[in-house]
Design a protein around this motif. Structure first.
Motif, PDB file in Angstrom:
ATOM      1  N   ILE A 226       0.863  -1.180   0.000  1.00 42.52           N
ATOM      2  CA  ILE A 226       0.000   0.000   0.000  1.00 42.52           C
ATOM      3  C   ILE A 226       0.899   1.230   0.000  1.00 42.52           C
ATOM      4  N   HIS A 227       0.712   2.135  -0.970  1.00 43.72           N
ATOM      5  CA  HIS A 227       1.556   3.342  -1.024  1.00 43.72           C
ATOM      6  C   HIS A 227       0.800   4.451  -1.751  1.00 43.72           C
ATOM      7  N   ASP A 228       1.455   5.605  -1.878  1.00 53.15           N
ATOM      8  CA  ASP A 228       0.849   6.722  -2.603  1.00 53.15           C
ATOM      9  C   ASP A 228       1.792   7.260  -3.677  1.00 53.15           C
ATOM     10  N   ARG A 229       2.676   6.398  -4.179  1.00 53.32           N
ATOM     11  CA  ARG A 229       3.585   6.805  -5.246  1.00 53.32           C
ATOM     12  C   ARG A 229       2.846   6.846  -6.586  1.00 53.32           C
ATOM     13  N   PRO A 230       3.493   7.380  -7.643  1.00 55.50           N
ATOM     14  CA  PRO A 230       2.853   7.397  -8.966  1.00 55.50           C
ATOM     15  C   PRO A 230       2.477   5.995  -9.423  1.00 55.50           C
ATOM     16  N   THR A 231       1.413   5.912 -10.191  1.00 55.17           N
ATOM     17  CA  THR A 231       0.921   4.618 -10.647  1.00 55.17           C
ATOM     18  C   THR A 231       1.452   4.279 -12.036  1.00 55.17           C
ATOM     19  N   PRO A 232       1.742   3.000 -12.282  1.00 56.33           N
ATOM     20  CA  PRO A 232       2.218   2.595 -13.610  1.00 56.33           C
ATOM     21  C   PRO A 232       1.076   2.528 -14.615  1.00 56.33           C
ATOM     22  N   ALA A 233       1.438   2.420 -15.886  1.00 57.44           N
ATOM     23  CA  ALA A 233       0.434   2.252 -16.935  1.00 57.44           C
ATOM     24  C   ALA A 233      -0.349   0.963 -16.691  1.00 57.44           C
ATOM     25  N   GLY A 234      -1.615   1.000 -17.046  1.00 60.86           N
ATOM     26  CA  GLY A 234      -2.450  -0.184 -16.889  1.00 60.86           C
ATOM     27  C   GLY A 234      -3.082  -0.319 -15.521  1.00 60.86           C
ATOM     28  N   THR A 235      -2.907   0.683 -14.662  1.00 59.01           N
ATOM     29  CA  THR A 235      -3.503   0.637 -13.331  1.00 59.01           C
ATOM     30  C   THR A 235      -5.018   0.735 -13.418  1.00 59.01           C
ATOM     31  N   VAL A 236      -5.709  -0.099 -12.645  1.00 53.94           N
ATOM     32  CA  VAL A 236      -7.168  -0.037 -12.540  1.00 53.94           C
ATOM     33  C   VAL A 236      -7.522   0.974 -11.450  1.00 53.94           C
ATOM     34  N   THR A 237      -8.444   1.879 -11.735  1.00 48.78           N
ATOM     35  CA  THR A 237      -8.821   2.912 -10.774  1.00 48.78           C
ATOM     36  C   THR A 237     -10.289   2.767 -10.384  1.00 48.78           C
ATOM     37  N   ILE A 238     -10.538   2.857  -9.082  1.00 42.11           N
ATOM     38  CA  ILE A 238     -11.910   2.999  -8.603  1.00 42.11           C
ATOM     39  C   ILE A 238     -11.985   4.321  -7.858  1.00 42.11           C
ATOM     40  N   SER A 239     -13.118   4.975  -7.930  1.00 39.65           N
ATOM     41  CA  SER A 239     -13.241   6.289  -7.306  1.00 39.65           C
ATOM     42  C   SER A 239     -14.663   6.494  -6.825  1.00 39.65           C
ATOM     43  N   GLY A 240     -14.801   7.453  -5.915  1.00 37.87           N
ATOM     44  CA  GLY A 240     -16.122   7.790  -5.407  1.00 37.87           C
ATOM     45  C   GLY A 240     -16.047   8.336  -4.004  1.00 37.87           C
ATOM     46  N   ASP A 241     -17.211   8.448  -3.376  1.00 33.87           N
ATOM     47  CA  ASP A 241     -17.296   8.899  -1.999  1.00 33.87           C
ATOM     48  C   ASP A 241     -16.591   7.894  -1.084  1.00 33.87           C
ATOM     49  N   ALA A 242     -15.791   8.393  -0.155  1.00 30.93           N
ATOM     50  CA  ALA A 242     -14.952   7.508   0.659  1.00 30.93           C
ATOM     51  C   ALA A 242     -15.776   6.551   1.518  1.00 30.93           C
ATOM     52  N   VAL A 243     -16.809   7.046   2.163  1.00 33.26           N
ATOM     53  CA  VAL A 243     -17.630   6.178   3.006  1.00 33.26           C
ATOM     54  C   VAL A 243     -18.293   5.094   2.165  1.00 33.26           C
ATOM     55  N   GLU A 244     -18.803   5.470   1.009  1.00 30.45           N
ATOM     56  CA  GLU A 244     -19.435   4.481   0.135  1.00 30.45           C
ATOM     57  C   GLU A 244     -18.439   3.421  -0.315  1.00 30.45           C
ATOM     58  N   LEU A 245     -17.200   3.829  -0.552  1.00 33.39           N
ATOM     59  CA  LEU A 245     -16.196   2.860  -0.980  1.00 33.39           C
ATOM     60  C   LEU A 245     -15.799   1.925   0.160  1.00 33.39           C
ATOM     61  N   VAL A 246     -15.700   2.442   1.387  1.00 36.40           N
ATOM     62  CA  VAL A 246     -15.424   1.536   2.503  1.00 36.40           C
ATOM     63  C   VAL A 246     -16.561   0.530   2.650  1.00 36.40           C
ATOM     64  N   GLU A 247     -17.787   1.016   2.541  1.00 38.15           N
ATOM     65  CA  GLU A 247     -18.940   0.114   2.616  1.00 38.15           C
ATOM     66  C   GLU A 247     -18.862  -0.951   1.526  1.00 38.15           C
ATOM     67  N   ALA A 248     -18.501  -0.536   0.319  1.00 37.69           N
ATOM     68  CA  ALA A 248     -18.419  -1.479  -0.795  1.00 37.69           C
ATOM     69  C   ALA A 248     -17.296  -2.486  -0.587  1.00 37.69           C
ATOM     70  N   LEU A 249     -16.126  -1.998  -0.178  1.00 30.77           N
ATOM     71  CA  LEU A 249     -14.985  -2.884   0.054  1.00 30.77           C
ATOM     72  C   LEU A 249     -15.258  -3.861   1.194  1.00 30.77           C
ATOM     73  N   SER A 250     -16.154  -3.489   2.099  1.00 29.85           N
ATOM     74  CA  SER A 250     -16.509  -4.333   3.241  1.00 29.85           C
ATOM     75  C   SER A 250     -17.762  -5.155   2.960  1.00 29.85           C
TER      76      SER A 250
END
Length: 278
Positions: A226-250
Motif C-alpha cells: 500500500i503506497h501513494d507513489r505514482p501509478t504505472p500504466a495499466g492501473t485499474v482505478t476505482i473512485s467515489g465517496d470515501a464512506v461508500e467505498l469503505v462500505e463497498a470494500l466491506s
C-alpha cells in the motif's frame, strides 16, 4: 474458509507513508461507540444489526473478543515475540462460536467488557514510537506491522459501528482519519488474502475518493504493498465517496461504479473469505 496466515518471509501486506498515526482514530472511534452504546435501551441492544443473525449485543460482544486479541498481539509483537494463533482460523465460523459462548451476558455486562477491553488496547498502543509501530504482530493476514494491525482494528470496529447504528436509525459519525484508515486497509486486505491463497497474479489498483480527498495505490503480487507513489500504466482505478467505498470494500453496499469483469479479481477475495461474494 480457513485462513492461511503468512508468518515467515516477507509480510503478505505492507504499507509505506500513507497512514502515520493509527492510534488517534482507533481510540477515538471506540470511545465514541462506547458512548453511543451507553445510551441504548435493552430493546435496542436486542435489535438486529447488519450482520446476519447477530443482534447489536452480539456485534459488541464480538468486538470485545477482537479487542482482547489485538491487545495480546500488539503486546507480544512490540516485545519481539509475535504470536501465531490464527492458523486455521475461520473468519465466519470462529467469531460466531465466540459470540454464542457469551450470549448469557447482559447488555450492561457487555458494555462494561467493551469499555474495559478498549482501555486495555489503549494501554497497549499509546506511546508507541516509530520503531514499535514497525514491529511485526499477528493479524488475520499473518505477521504484519503493528501499524497495519491497528488499521485492521480501526476498519473492523468502524464498520461494525455502522452495522449497529444504521438499522437503529442512528447517524454514524464519519471522522476523516477514521474513514481514511478504514479505506486504506480494506483496499489492501482483499488482495492480501488472495496472495495468501497462493495467487501469483499481479496488478495495480488505485483508489481515489472524495470526503475525504484521498489517493492510495495497491500493488498486488505474491505480497501486497500500500503506497501513494505514482501509478504505472495499466492501473485499474476505482473512485467515489470515501464512506461508500469503505462500505463497498466491506461488502456492505455496491461500488459507485462496478469494476469490469476482468478486474474483479482485484477485490473479490475479501468477499470469498467472509462468504459474501456477489
Amino acid at each position: 474458509m480457513q485462513l492461511t496466515p503468512r508468518y515467515d518471509g516477507d509480510p503478505v501486506l505492507a504499507m509505506t507513508a500513507v497512514i502515520d498515526d493509527p492510534a488517534t482514530p482507533l481510540l477515538r472511534q471506540r470511545a465514541r461507540f462506547a458512548s453511543t452504546l451507553a445510551g441504548l435501551t435493552n430493546d435496542q441492544w436486542a435489535a438486529p444489526s447488519r450482520c446476519e443473525g447477530w443482534s447489536v449485543q452480539d456485534v459488541v460482544a464480538h468486538l470485545v473478543t477482537t479487542n482482547q486479541f489485538w491487545t495480546l498481539s500488539v503486546t507480544a509483537g512490540v516485545q519481539g515475540s509475535p504470536t501465531r494463533y490464527l492458523v486455521g482460523f475461520d473468519p465466519v465460523a470462529t467469531p460466531a462460536q465466540l459470540v454464542d459462548a457469551v450470549r448469557t451476558w447482559t447488555p450492561a455486562e457487555t458494555l462494561d467488557r467493551f469499555i474495559s477491553s478498549n482501555a486495555e488496547l489503549a494501554a497497549a498502543i499509546e506511546g508507541l514510537d516509530d520503531e514499535s509501530w514497525s514491529r511485526l504482530a499477528e493479524a488475520p493476514p499473518g505477521h504484519i506491522s503493528v501499524r497495519l494491525l491497528a488499521l485492521h482494528a480501526v476498519w473492523d470496529s468502524w464498520v461494525h459501528e455502522r452495522d449497529v447504528m444504521l438499522p437503529l436509525g442512528l447517524t454514524p459519525v464519519a471522522e476523516v482519519d477514521e474513514v481514511a484508515a478504514s479505506l486504506v486497509y480494506a483496499a489492501g486486505l482483499g488482495p492480501a488474502l488472495l496472495a495468501l491463497r497462493g495467487s501469483s497474479r499481479k496488478g495495480t489498483l488505485e483508489v481515489r475518493t472524495t470526503a475525504p480527498d484521498l489517493r492510495v495505490v495497491i500493488e498486488i503480487g505474491p505480497s501486497v504493498l500500500i503506497h501513494d507513489r505514482p501509478t504505472p500504466a495499466g492501473t485499474v482505478t476505482i473512485s467515489g465517496d470515501a464512506v461508500e467505498l469503505v462500505e463497498a470494500l466491506s461488502f456492505r453496499g455496491p461500488f459507485p461504479a462496478p469494476l469490469a469483469e476482468d478486474d474483479r479479481w482485484l477485490l473479490g477475495s475479501l468477499g470469498e473469505v467472509f462468504d459474501q461474494v456477489g
